[in-house]
Design a protein around this motif. Sequence first.
Motif, PDB file in Angstrom:
ATOM      1  N   VAL A 166       0.869  -1.203   0.012  1.00  0.00           N
ATOM      2  CA  VAL A 166       0.111   0.085   0.013  1.00  0.00           C
ATOM      3  C   VAL A 166       0.844   1.120   0.063  1.00  0.00           C
ATOM      4  O   VAL A 166       0.550   2.299  -0.863  1.00  0.00           O
ATOM      5  CB  VAL A 166      -1.107  -0.080   1.078  1.00  0.00           C
ATOM      6  N   THR A 167       2.031   1.187   1.115  1.00  0.00           N
ATOM      7  CA  THR A 167       2.656   2.356   0.806  1.00  0.00           C
ATOM      8  C   THR A 167       3.531   2.694  -0.471  1.00  0.00           C
ATOM      9  O   THR A 167       3.654   3.694  -0.953  1.00  0.00           O
ATOM     10  CB  THR A 167       3.982   2.217   1.996  1.00  0.00           C
ATOM     11  N   ARG A 197       0.832   4.003  -2.992  1.00  0.00           N
ATOM     12  CA  ARG A 197       0.859   5.474  -2.671  1.00  0.00           C
ATOM     13  C   ARG A 197       1.840   6.441  -3.168  1.00  0.00           C
ATOM     14  O   ARG A 197       1.600   7.287  -3.610  1.00  0.00           O
ATOM     15  CB  ARG A 197       0.488   5.591  -1.065  1.00  0.00           C
ATOM     16  N   GLU A 198       3.189   5.961  -2.851  1.00  0.00           N
ATOM     17  CA  GLU A 198       4.134   6.939  -3.342  1.00  0.00           C
ATOM     18  C   GLU A 198       4.106   6.831  -5.031  1.00  0.00           C
ATOM     19  O   GLU A 198       4.419   7.868  -5.516  1.00  0.00           O
ATOM     20  CB  GLU A 198       5.475   6.000  -2.959  1.00  0.00           C
ATOM     21  N   ARG A 206       1.437   9.166  -5.873  1.00  0.00           N
ATOM     22  CA  ARG A 206       1.717  10.670  -5.571  1.00  0.00           C
ATOM     23  C   ARG A 206       2.698  11.221  -6.529  1.00  0.00           C
ATOM     24  O   ARG A 206       2.684  12.229  -6.843  1.00  0.00           O
ATOM     25  CB  ARG A 206       2.577  10.652  -4.184  1.00  0.00           C
TER      26      ARG A 206
END
Length: 324
Positions: free
Chosen positions: A38-39, A42-43, A46
């Motif tokens: 998930v991280t 997300r990056e 972004r």
Amino acid sequence: MALKCCTCHRQSKVMYCSHCINTSPRLLLRYKMELYQVTAAREELRAQVDEILRDAMNGDEQPSDVLGKHLAMLRKTHLKRRTNKIRSKLQQLQEVVQVKRERVRTLKAQMNQPNPRVAHSVETDEKIAQFRSSQQKLTMLQRVLESSKALKFQALAHLFLIRQREHPEFPFTISFQPIVNVQNLCHLPQNVVECSLRSMWDFLLLAGRVLLIELPLQKPAKDVLDSLTGIVLNLLVFLQSLELVPQKFCGDRGYLRSLLRNYDVDRLFYYMVMNRDIELLDTGELHSAVNYDVCHAELQAMFQGSSELSVLNKSIDDKWFLVG
């Protein structure tokens, strides 16, 4: 590992060691992996959003995604709005410039059109130009002349040493001698009176030549009263020429009487030399015109009788009346 109650033997909690919790795929390891995924996602999202915003702000390339297209459209809308404002201001300025151009064109046409009321020839224009040039030169010469007369008049006053001092009877002096006044004339020796009158006459005659003023009397009289009359008449001409008193003050007997009563001869003489204004009240009454006989009569009245003319002190030594 399960914990059981010692009484009922029911299982209450399950307990794992730390190693099993961290390494077993069925426990925390699965959630950690999902968190890492998930991280990372997300990056990545972004970075994509940042790139889309950067491309939309730069506007160099056509964006392919939906967000970039919307941002590019928003930027174009903003630019169109600013462009419309600038175009509107430019249009208003063009209208103002057009109006001014029409005004200038109209004025030029009016200037080029001959005036039917005034038809000047070339000779008339040259005469007007010459007249204006001569008028300017005359004005400059008048200024130079006035400045030269003022400097010469000041030098003349300095040469005769006309001063003011603290004295109850004779507060003004000329050439180290007291300037005579009618009220205290009997307190001076005859020789001092004659010398003072002679110095006053010399100054007035030279001042008339410096200031280019034509005096009514050019020669002093032998009699004291006659000599004072000539000085007063000449002083009136100076006061009128220097605009220290209005013209009607010098031509009316009532104003002459007020002038002599308030200032006397010595103060009038000093005020004329120092170019000081003389204040007199307008009585509103008309009297006879001023001439030699009228001035002589007014001075005679100030003497309070002709007998005092013979009471001039002749016993006092003249050197005591020389002042520094």
